[in-house]
Design a protein around this motif. Structure first.
Motif, PDB file in Angstrom:
ATOM      1  N   TRP A 366      -4.356   0.030  16.237  1.00 21.53           N
ATOM      2  CA  TRP A 366      -4.562  -0.878  15.109  1.00 21.53           C
ATOM      3  C   TRP A 366      -3.820  -0.355  13.884  1.00 21.53           C
ATOM      4  N   PHE A 367      -3.183  -1.270  13.179  1.00 23.48           N
ATOM      5  CA  PHE A 367      -2.397  -0.872  12.011  1.00 23.48           C
ATOM      6  C   PHE A 367      -2.694  -1.768  10.817  1.00 23.48           C
ATOM      7  N   ILE A 368      -2.455  -1.205   9.652  1.00 22.43           N
ATOM      8  CA  ILE A 368      -2.424  -2.039   8.451  1.00 22.43           C
ATOM      9  C   ILE A 368      -0.966  -2.185   8.049  1.00 22.43           C
ATOM     10  N   ASN A 369      -0.543  -3.416   7.943  1.00 17.63           N
ATOM     11  CA  ASN A 369       0.847  -3.705   7.627  1.00 17.63           C
ATOM     12  C   ASN A 369       1.052  -3.615   6.117  1.00 17.63           C
ATOM     13  N   VAL A 370       1.884  -2.698   5.696  1.00 17.42           N
ATOM     14  CA  VAL A 370       2.056  -2.507   4.253  1.00 17.42           C
ATOM     15  C   VAL A 370       3.252  -3.290   3.708  1.00 17.42           C
ATOM     16  N   ASN A 371       4.033  -3.859   4.592  1.00 18.47           N
ATOM     17  CA  ASN A 371       5.240  -4.562   4.150  1.00 18.47           C
ATOM     18  C   ASN A 371       5.170  -6.075   4.275  1.00 18.47           C
ATOM     19  N   ILE A 390       2.313 -11.359  -1.994  1.00 22.67           N
ATOM     20  CA  ILE A 390       2.661  -9.981  -2.343  1.00 22.67           C
ATOM     21  C   ILE A 390       2.429  -9.085  -1.133  1.00 22.67           C
ATOM     22  N   THR A 391       3.076  -7.931  -1.107  1.00 24.66           N
ATOM     23  CA  THR A 391       2.808  -6.968  -0.036  1.00 24.66           C
ATOM     24  C   THR A 391       1.856  -5.892  -0.561  1.00 24.66           C
ATOM     25  N   LEU A 392       1.225  -5.186   0.349  1.00 29.13           N
ATOM     26  CA  LEU A 392       0.328  -4.098  -0.050  1.00 29.13           C
ATOM     27  C   LEU A 392       1.089  -3.010  -0.804  1.00 29.13           C
ATOM     28  N   LYS A 393       2.287  -2.723  -0.335  1.00 30.02           N
ATOM     29  CA  LYS A 393       3.101  -1.716  -1.013  1.00 30.02           C
ATOM     30  C   LYS A 393       3.313  -2.066  -2.477  1.00 30.02           C
ATOM     31  N   LYS A 394       3.675  -3.328  -2.688  1.00 30.67           N
ATOM     32  CA  LYS A 394       3.948  -3.791  -4.048  1.00 30.67           C
ATOM     33  C   LYS A 394       2.675  -3.729  -4.899  1.00 30.67           C
ATOM     34  N   LEU A 395       1.565  -4.087  -4.300  1.00 34.42           N
ATOM     35  CA  LEU A 395       0.293  -4.035  -5.009  1.00 34.42           C
ATOM     36  C   LEU A 395      -0.021  -2.625  -5.476  1.00 34.42           C
ATOM     37  N   MET A 396       0.177  -1.696  -4.553  1.00 32.49           N
ATOM     38  CA  MET A 396      -0.105  -0.302  -4.877  1.00 32.49           C
ATOM     39  C   MET A 396       0.825   0.190  -5.975  1.00 32.49           C
ATOM     40  N   ILE A 420       5.024   5.897  -1.914  1.00 31.44           N
ATOM     41  CA  ILE A 420       4.965   4.479  -1.545  1.00 31.44           C
ATOM     42  C   ILE A 420       6.287   4.030  -0.925  1.00 31.44           C
ATOM     43  N   ASN A 421       7.368   4.489  -1.512  1.00 31.50           N
ATOM     44  CA  ASN A 421       8.678   4.105  -0.974  1.00 31.50           C
ATOM     45  C   ASN A 421       8.858   4.497   0.483  1.00 31.50           C
ATOM     46  N   ASN A 422       8.293   5.630   0.851  1.00 35.24           N
ATOM     47  CA  ASN A 422       8.471   6.124   2.213  1.00 35.24           C
ATOM     48  C   ASN A 422       7.361   5.694   3.168  1.00 35.24           C
ATOM     49  N   LEU A 423       6.492   4.841   2.675  1.00 42.71           N
ATOM     50  CA  LEU A 423       5.297   4.522   3.444  1.00 42.71           C
ATOM     51  C   LEU A 423       5.591   3.627   4.647  1.00 42.71           C
ATOM     52  N   ARG A 424       5.011   4.015   5.781  1.00 42.50           N
ATOM     53  CA  ARG A 424       5.077   3.152   6.969  1.00 42.50           C
ATOM     54  C   ARG A 424       3.703   2.537   7.200  1.00 42.50           C
ATOM     55  N   ASP A 425       3.620   1.629   8.146  1.00 40.48           N
ATOM     56  CA  ASP A 425       2.330   1.011   8.442  1.00 40.48           C
ATOM     57  C   ASP A 425       1.300   2.098   8.745  1.00 40.48           C
ATOM     58  N   TRP A 426       0.097   1.827   8.296  1.00 36.20           N
ATOM     59  CA  TRP A 426      -0.963   2.832   8.389  1.00 36.20           C
ATOM     60  C   TRP A 426      -1.734   2.635   9.697  1.00 36.20           C
ATOM     61  N   CYS A 427      -1.676   3.642  10.546  1.00 38.49           N
ATOM     62  CA  CYS A 427      -2.419   3.587  11.808  1.00 38.49           C
ATOM     63  C   CYS A 427      -3.870   3.940  11.523  1.00 38.49           C
ATOM     64  N   ILE A 428      -4.763   2.972  11.738  1.00 35.34           N
ATOM     65  CA  ILE A 428      -6.154   3.167  11.324  1.00 35.34           C
ATOM     66  C   ILE A 428      -7.108   3.431  12.481  1.00 35.34           C
ATOM     67  N   SER A 429      -6.620   3.333  13.721  1.00 35.26           N
ATOM     68  CA  SER A 429      -7.545   3.547  14.842  1.00 35.26           C
ATOM     69  C   SER A 429      -7.487   4.984  15.334  1.00 35.26           C
ATOM     70  N   ARG A 430      -8.656   5.469  15.726  1.00 38.05           N
ATOM     71  CA  ARG A 430      -8.761   6.838  16.222  1.00 38.05           C
ATOM     72  C   ARG A 430      -9.541   6.820  17.527  1.00 38.05           C
ATOM     73  N   GLN A 431      -9.200   7.713  18.425  1.00 37.68           N
ATOM     74  CA  GLN A 431      -9.885   7.731  19.717  1.00 37.68           C
ATOM     75  C   GLN A 431     -11.007   8.762  19.733  1.00 37.68           C
ATOM     76  N   ILE A 432     -11.586   8.972  18.565  1.00 36.44           N
ATOM     77  CA  ILE A 432     -12.711   9.904  18.534  1.00 36.44           C
ATOM     78  C   ILE A 432     -14.008   9.106  18.541  1.00 36.44           C
ATOM     79  N   ILE A 522      -5.310  15.080  -2.601  1.00 37.43           N
ATOM     80  CA  ILE A 522      -5.653  13.873  -1.852  1.00 37.43           C
ATOM     81  C   ILE A 522      -5.217  12.592  -2.557  1.00 37.43           C
ATOM     82  N   LEU A 523      -4.186  12.732  -3.360  1.00 36.99           N
ATOM     83  CA  LEU A 523      -3.613  11.562  -4.030  1.00 36.99           C
ATOM     84  C   LEU A 523      -3.234  10.480  -3.017  1.00 36.99           C
ATOM     85  N   PHE A 524      -2.590  10.871  -1.949  1.00 35.36           N
ATOM     86  CA  PHE A 524      -2.133   9.879  -0.962  1.00 35.36           C
ATOM     87  C   PHE A 524      -3.250   9.478  -0.019  1.00 35.36           C
ATOM     88  N   PHE A 525      -3.914  10.490   0.535  1.00 37.39           N
ATOM     89  CA  PHE A 525      -4.996  10.236   1.471  1.00 37.39           C
ATOM     90  C   PHE A 525      -5.981   9.215   0.921  1.00 37.39           C
TER      91      PHE A 525
END
Length: 754
Positions: A366-371, A390-396, A420-432, A522-525
């Motif tokens: 599962w991903f969050i699309n930032v673009n 608007i895109t999430l990137k632009k919002l941020m 933000i410029n280097n940001l890729r889609d955020w993978c939000i799923s974990r198998q834990i 934890i600015l980015f996190f």
RNA sequence: GGGCGGUUAGCUCAGUUGGCUAGAGCAUCUCGCUUACAUCGAGAAGGCCGUAGGUUCGAGUCCUACACCGCCCACCA
């Protein structure tokens, strides 16, 4: 009243905190009841960055809590409706891996051997123990948080918020499920996000070789075993050496496996590096995945989740990576295909929490699309209207660029934009196992006609578990077994703690929060994710200001770590020297964004300061007139001041102004230093000493003027000092003669205006 | 490779919009248990504010270059 000669924090702190709490002084409602603030007063709100329930608080927490408490107490005294919400973070992967390692140590078992149910019980009881410790520690630091509003990122209310957020983001088209290359942690058996990957330098070998003797281009690699998954070779289209081969396809026999290799031309390839040709392994390298996408090259996965080679009917099948590597190199040598072996230093990707070596793998996640542009549902933001795209990137980006959110210090804004410029889609799923479950449900039956929700992927997103399968109408659906990245839930923290998704009064009254105070690491996190979540879900910023503190280091500037053995436990320190001393020493010399060095000497100096305040008070109290009429006049501030004292009062006014200005501009460290300086070297050294002459030998007017000056100086300074050193000032407040109108607690006195 | 920051007393750091005869804490030295405090007081010593240029009446503070140190991001087969 007889006052002991020295200040004893041990007899003071717990007693005072209990009183504050009992009187409910941490609640904004109390300020309103007592007439300190009204419903229309401006509010000041913060969330406590929820500590992970992985153990105990460290100095970094102590620093954060201190700064936050100073801000909260300052604003409360200034008459703001002040709300500071406490809580803890379940910290998904961090907590799970901690418990896993305990389990391994104590019982020699892994989580699968124990089973999901029992394992989760263990995690929860660990988390709850850790929670209790943390709460005790937060109290010890003197934090004026509203305990009745305490929250946990994994409690029921937050779970509802998480599911709602997930559903809404999915409905907005921002969450998708897809096959993508992800960071796989074989040790933790889960994906992790880009931000959870750290790079370690290590010695490695760079091998230059040919796949087989008929293949025209030599390839360089540090990981020969992954070459079993090669489907292409990429060269720079301008490279004369290889130009003629572009577009051709070769069948090769590589170490006994047959591969089909297509030669492609790609601008990204550096002709200078290695042989100028890259063996493209789309399934096990991020950059290769992208090359493969650009040129339509096929993808072949040859490494599995356990970190083993997985190719059916191959002699390498089931072998560990390092073993396969040796054997392949051996084979290349035998056939004389290995051209060169050189030692190089390379960066190895490691999972932050488990230290497992990251294996890039293609996986359904599962991903969050930032673009992706989406329709902004509702907006209180000045730079975008409801219904615009608007895109999430632009919002941020714009939330900060347009000045809705200010980072303190400002220099972090550049870092933020760069990220933000280097940001890729955020993978939000974990198998834990430990965490919020993804609210996606699947039909058990296959081949049914699917007509709702996301038919293409055969899943159904729902906040409540669906009673009836919307696809087949019969089966009991299966919930997705994945859990969410812990930052998904903490991203909602400013508003999930205020009752969202209900349209609560709390949310109206206290959101956006005023300040978020946290570590710059934890600015980015966290900070960035909060901005992403809050703007997209409720069309509002999460906070006006972000105050970023640095890392607490030892006196030699080293990070505190177990291996060096230089860890200072804030609770131990505050037991020995007092919380006030600890707080002051953390704050002094700690400009926002800068690392703070702390030493026992520094803390000791502040303990001495607490004692200085104590004794200056003893003196002032001891010289106060015994005659009630005189005393009342001083308390009321009605005694006539002579020229000398008038001048002192002018200085005090300037001092108050200066301290207030520092506080309003987040220069807490400067305010603290000023307070120390003024109290000790102006008030104690000069004003008190001078006053003795007038008090003991002066005329009546001189004596009274001196006393009045001392009284005003002391009471005002105590108020100024209270946010910094809450315990000693509160204790002293109860000992000095005061007017009937004055509050029983200095904590809710008014901040001096002049 | 890209970005950000730092370099001020022996140590740790302040120095807010350029006005500083550059400050503090700790450490050092001398003297003092004087009726708030020995968890103290009085005093002393200690700095070409990284280097070289520049702007300015005036630069620790602004600009440029360099040196060294640190951090973040990317990750090169």
């Amino acid at each position: 009243m007889k006052i002991p000669k020295n200040y004893n924090h041990k007899e003071t702190e717990d007693k005072i905190y209990a009183k504050w709490e009992k009187e409910r002084l941490f609640k904004p409602e109390t300020s309103i009841e007592k007439g300190k603030a009204s419903h229309d007063s401006p509010y000041f709100s913060m969330v406590l960055p929820p500590p992970n329930v992985t153990g105990i608080l460290h100095m970094g927490h102590a620093l954060g809590i201190t700064i936050e408490d100073i801000l909260a107490r300052f604003h409360r005294m200034k008459g703001y409706k002040t709300l500071w919400i406490p809580g803890t973070d379940h910290a998904a992967i961090a907590t799970q891996s901690k418990v896993e390692s305990i389990l391994q140590k104590e019982e020699g078992k892994n989580r699968h051997q124990l089973g999901k149910k029992k394992f989760l019980e263990k995690v929860n009881s660990f988390a709850s123990e850790s929670h209790d410790t943390i709460v005790k520690q937060v109290r010890k630091m003197g934090a004026s948080v509203d305990w009745e509003r305490e929250a946990y990122t994994l409690d029921e209310k937050r779970n509802r918020a998480v599911k709602t957020a997930f559903k809404r983001l999915h409905d907005m088209g921002l969450i998708y499920k897809g096959m993508r290359i992800v960071n796989w942690d074989p040790r933790g058996q889960t994906t992790v996000s880009d931000d959870e990957v750290n790079y370690e330098e290590a010695k490695g070998k760079l091998y230059t070789f040919y796949y087989d003797k008929d293949f025209p281009i030599p390839i360089a690699t540090t990981r020969p075993e992954t070459k079993l998954g090669d489907t292409a070779v990429a060269v720079n289209p301008g490279d004369k050496r290889y130009k003629e081969y572009i577009g051709k396809e070769y069948k090769v026999n590589f170490a006994g496996e047959s591969l089909s290799i297509k030669i492609v031309g790609d601008e990204e390839i550096d002709p200078e590096f290695g042989t100028g040709a890259v063996g493209v392994t789309p399934a096990h390298s991020f950059t290769d995945w992208e090359i493969a996408e650009r040129h339509g090259v096929s993808i072949k996965q040859i490494i599995n989740e356990k970190g083993e080679i997985s190719i059916q009917d191959s002699e390498f099948n089931g072998k560990e990576i390092s073993k396969a590597r040796e054997e392949i190199v051996e084979k290349l040598k035998e056939k004389d295909l290995l051209v060169k072996e050189e030692f190089i230093t390379q960066n190895i990707a490691k999972a932050e929490r488990t230290d497992g070596t990251i294996e890039p793998l293609p996986k359904m996640q599962w991903f969050i699309n930032v673009n992706k542009k989406f329709v902004f549902p509702h907006s209180s933001l000045p730079f975008i209207k409801k219904g615009e795209k608007i895109t999430l990137k632009k919002l941020m980006e714009l939330s900060v660029k347009e000045g809705c959110i200010s980072l303190v210090p400002k220099k972090f804004e550049k870092t933020y934009f760069h990220w933000i410029n280097n940001l890729r889609d955020w993978c939000i799923s974990r198998q834990i196992w430990f965490g919020h479950h993804i609210p996606a449900y699947y039909c058990k039956k296959e081949g049914r006609k699917i007509h709702q929700n996301d038919a293409k992927n055969n899943f159904y997103i729902s906040i409540e578990a669906p009673e009836k399968c919307p696809f087949c109408g019969e089966c009991e659906m299966v919930q997705d077994s994945d859990t969410l990245d812990t930052w998904f839930s903490s991203g909602l923290w400013t508003f999930s703690t205020l009752g969202w998704p209900e349209e609560s009064k709390e949310l109206m009254n206290y959101h956006p929060t005023t300040v978020l105070e946290t570590g710059h690491d934890i600015l980015f996190f966290w900070v960035a994710r909060m901005i992403l979540m809050t703007t997209s879900l409720i069309g509002e910023i999460p906070f006006r200001y972000v105050y970023l503190h640095g890392i607490v280091r030892d006196e030699r500037g080293r990070k505190m770590s177990k291996s060096i053995g230089n860890i200072m436990d804030p609770i131990e320190v505050s037991d020995i020297y007092g919380t006030d001393a600890l707080r002051m020493s953390l704050v002094i010399g700690s400009a926002p964004g800068n690392d703070v060095k702390i030493s026992e000497d520094k803390i000791k100096a502040q303990k001495h300061f607490a004692n200085k305040i104590w004794n200056a008070t003893r003196f002032v109290v001891s010289v106060m007139p015994e005659e009630k009429k005189e005393l009342d006049k001083i308390i009321a501030g009605e005694t006539i001041l002579l020229d000398n004292e008038k001048k002192h009062q002018e200085d005090l006014k300037k001092h108050i102004k200066e301290v207030t200005r520092h506080m309003e501009n987040f220069r807490i460290y400067l305010a603290a230093e000023k307070l120390y300086q003024y109290f000790w070297h102006n008030f104690a050294d000069i004003i008190i000493e001078e006053s003795k002459e007038s008090i003991y030998k002066g005329r009546e007017e001189e004596r009274m003027s001196a006393l009045q000056n001392l009284y005003l100086h002391l009471t005002k300074q105590l108020k100024l000092l209270h946010p910094f050193m809450p315990y000693v000032t509160e204790e002293i407040w109860s000992m000095i003669p005061r007017s009937k109108e004055s509050e029983n607690y200095i904590m809710i006195e008014d901040w001096p205006k002049n």
